[in-house]
Design an enzyme around this catalytic site. Structure first.
Site, PDB file in Angstrom:
ATOM      1  N   ASP A  40       0.935  -6.085   8.026  1.00 28.65           N
ATOM      2  CA  ASP A  40       1.377  -4.792   8.545  1.00 28.65           C
ATOM      3  C   ASP A  40       0.391  -4.271   9.589  1.00 28.65           C
ATOM      4  O   ASP A  40       0.637  -3.249  10.237  1.00 28.65           O
ATOM      5  CB  ASP A  40       1.587  -3.777   7.424  1.00 28.65           C
ATOM      6  CG  ASP A  40       0.338  -3.492   6.608  1.00 28.65           C
ATOM      7  OD1 ASP A  40      -0.711  -4.117   6.879  1.00 28.65           O
ATOM      8  OD2 ASP A  40       0.409  -2.656   5.689  1.00 28.65           O
ATOM      9  N   SER A  41      -0.687  -5.002   9.800  1.00 32.52           N
ATOM     10  CA  SER A  41      -1.605  -4.698  10.901  1.00 32.52           C
ATOM     11  C   SER A  41      -0.907  -4.818  12.249  1.00 32.52           C
ATOM     12  O   SER A  41      -1.433  -4.335  13.265  1.00 32.52           O
ATOM     13  CB  SER A  41      -2.813  -5.641  10.867  1.00 32.52           C
ATOM     14  OG  SER A  41      -2.404  -6.988  10.729  1.00 32.52           O
TER      15      SER A  41
ATOM     16  N   ASP B 132       3.757  -9.065   4.662  1.00 36.28           N
ATOM     17  CA  ASP B 132       3.245  -7.805   4.122  1.00 36.28           C
ATOM     18  C   ASP B 132       4.399  -6.851   3.855  1.00 36.28           C
ATOM     19  O   ASP B 132       5.263  -6.655   4.721  1.00 36.28           O
ATOM     20  CB  ASP B 132       2.305  -7.154   5.138  1.00 36.28           C
ATOM     21  CG  ASP B 132       0.926  -6.899   4.571  1.00 36.28           C
ATOM     22  OD1 ASP B 132       0.794  -6.800   3.340  1.00 36.28           O
ATOM     23  OD2 ASP B 132      -0.021  -6.796   5.368  1.00 36.28           O
TER      24      ASP B 132
ATOM     25  N   LYS C 209       3.100  -9.686   0.146  1.00 36.20           N
ATOM     26  CA  LYS C 209       1.821  -9.087  -0.226  1.00 36.20           C
ATOM     27  C   LYS C 209       1.996  -7.588  -0.404  1.00 36.20           C
ATOM     28  O   LYS C 209       2.679  -6.945   0.398  1.00 36.20           O
ATOM     29  CB  LYS C 209       0.752  -9.353   0.838  1.00 36.20           C
ATOM     30  CG  LYS C 209      -0.621  -8.770   0.466  1.00 36.20           C
ATOM     31  CD  LYS C 209      -1.694  -9.155   1.462  1.00 36.20           C
ATOM     32  CE  LYS C 209      -1.625  -8.349   2.732  1.00 36.20           C
ATOM     33  NZ  LYS C 209      -1.913  -6.898   2.503  1.00 36.20           N
TER      34      LYS C 209
ATOM     35  N   GLU D 268      -0.270  -3.905  -1.791  1.00 36.29           N
ATOM     36  CA  GLU D 268      -1.589  -3.353  -2.061  1.00 36.29           C
ATOM     37  C   GLU D 268      -1.619  -2.618  -3.393  1.00 36.29           C
ATOM     38  O   GLU D 268      -0.632  -1.996  -3.804  1.00 36.29           O
ATOM     39  CB  GLU D 268      -1.990  -2.385  -0.929  1.00 36.29           C
ATOM     40  CG  GLU D 268      -2.105  -3.052   0.430  1.00 36.29           C
ATOM     41  CD  GLU D 268      -2.503  -2.091   1.539  1.00 36.29           C
ATOM     42  OE1 GLU D 268      -2.591  -2.548   2.692  1.00 36.29           O
ATOM     43  OE2 GLU D 268      -2.743  -0.893   1.248  1.00 36.29           O
TER      44      GLU D 268
ATOM     45  N   GLU E 105     -10.616  -6.899   0.124  1.00 36.43           N
ATOM     46  CA  GLU E 105     -10.999  -6.344   1.425  1.00 36.43           C
ATOM     47  C   GLU E 105     -12.047  -5.257   1.288  1.00 36.43           C
ATOM     48  O   GLU E 105     -11.942  -4.366   0.440  1.00 36.43           O
ATOM     49  CB  GLU E 105      -9.779  -5.761   2.155  1.00 36.43           C
ATOM     50  CG  GLU E 105     -10.141  -5.164   3.512  1.00 36.43           C
ATOM     51  CD  GLU E 105      -8.940  -4.774   4.352  1.00 36.43           C
ATOM     52  OE1 GLU E 105      -9.143  -4.282   5.480  1.00 36.43           O
ATOM     53  OE2 GLU E 105      -7.798  -4.945   3.883  1.00 36.43           O
TER      54      GLU E 105
END
Length: 296
Positions: free
Chosen positions: A54-55, A93, A123, A125, A192
């Site tokens: 998602d970056s 993501d 993925k 979080e 991270e």
């Protein structure tokens, strides 16, 4: 490089491959990619895992954080990357708000990445608070990569992008998060922005491969944002970023050279132009000569 090693590099990377690499203590490589061309280059270079992160919200779409990127945008880029990837294990993501409301919505959105995006895992979080969702996804035959420590989607709650796990209480929470994700069946987890010592503890504690970003060299693998390693992010790099090339300088130089050549008239040259066949050229010249003659 031997013929054998070339052949090995072409083997499809799977969840089993990642587990074997951890057991053999063989480092796992991971990079982000967001389009066909980049993904093809990354895949053909032999990277084990490709993350459509998602970056892309920041490095591709120009947002200030990862929060605004949508499911539609993530699916669009995942499909583009899927067309290029032949060997690497492909992860997508899940963007902010795609799994934060209900488990049912999380499963519905995750299935789109697998069914329509071509991803092999998703993925998300968070640690203990995401366990119900992880269980639901695993039950739906969707491989899950966890992500703990500095979680960019929690930037507002964390008060900025800060290193996590610096106090005993925070370390204990990270350990609980990692173990909970591991027991829930994640295929890997991103660590991270945490101290090296904490990442090493987690890596030795869990069965799932750990992929570090700003977490030191003791993880089972490492991931970086592609645009960071080639200087295409237009921002000062984080401490953990190592730049391997300056694509910004290369591209800027090429664009300026093109501009100058067009302005000077040196591009395109005659050799870079298409020409009429001799017969057609002769006929055209004859017609033009007749037009000139008629005007006299």
């Amino acid at each position: 490089m031997s013929i054998t090693s070339i052949g090995e590099n072409r083997h499809k990377v799977t969840i089993a491959t990642l587990a074997e690499k951890k057991s053999r203590r063989e480092p796992i490589t991971c990079l982000t990619a967001y389009d066909y061309a980049t993904a093809r280059l990354v895949d053909e270079a032999g990277i084990d895992m490709i993350l459509v992160g998602d970056s892309l919200a920041q490095v591709v779409l120009g947002y200030d954080s990862t929060l605004p990127v949508t499911m539609e945008e993530m699916l669009h880029h995942t499909r583009a990357v899927r067309r290029a990837v032949k060997r690497a294990f492909l992860i997508a993501d899940m963007p902010y708000a795609s799994y934060h409301v209900t488990a049912e919505e999380a499963v519905r959105n995750a299935t789109q990445f697998i069914k329509y995006g071509g991803a092999e895992a998703v993925k998300l979080e968070g640690g203990e608070k995401r366990i119900e969702i992880v269980h639901r996804l695993v039950d739906a035959e969707i491989p899950v990569m966890g992500h703990i420590g500095l979680t960019p989607q929690s930037v507002n709650a964390m008060g900025g992008y800060k290193v996590q796990g610096k106090t005993l209480k925070a370390i204990e929470q990270l350990m609980r998060d990692a173990v909970a994700l591991d027991e829930a069946g994640v295929c890997a987890m991103v660590l991270e922005g945490i101290p090296r010592e904490v990442a090493a503890m987690i890596t030795s504690e869990v069965e799932a491969p750990t992929i570090g970003i700003g977490a030191g060299p003791d993880c089972d693998g490492q991931v970086l944002v592609f645009h960071d390693i080639v200087n295409l992010t237009f921002a000062p790099p984080a401490k953990f970023v190592r730049r391997y090339a300056d694509a910004a300088e290369l591209i800027t130089g090429a664009v300026k050279a093109f501009r100058d050549d067009v302005k000077s008239g040196s591009y395109p040259s005659d050799a870079e132009s298409y020409h009429l066949p001799k017969e057609a050229q002769a006929t055209l010249e004859m017609i033009q000569q007749r037009k000139v003659a008629m005007r006299k």
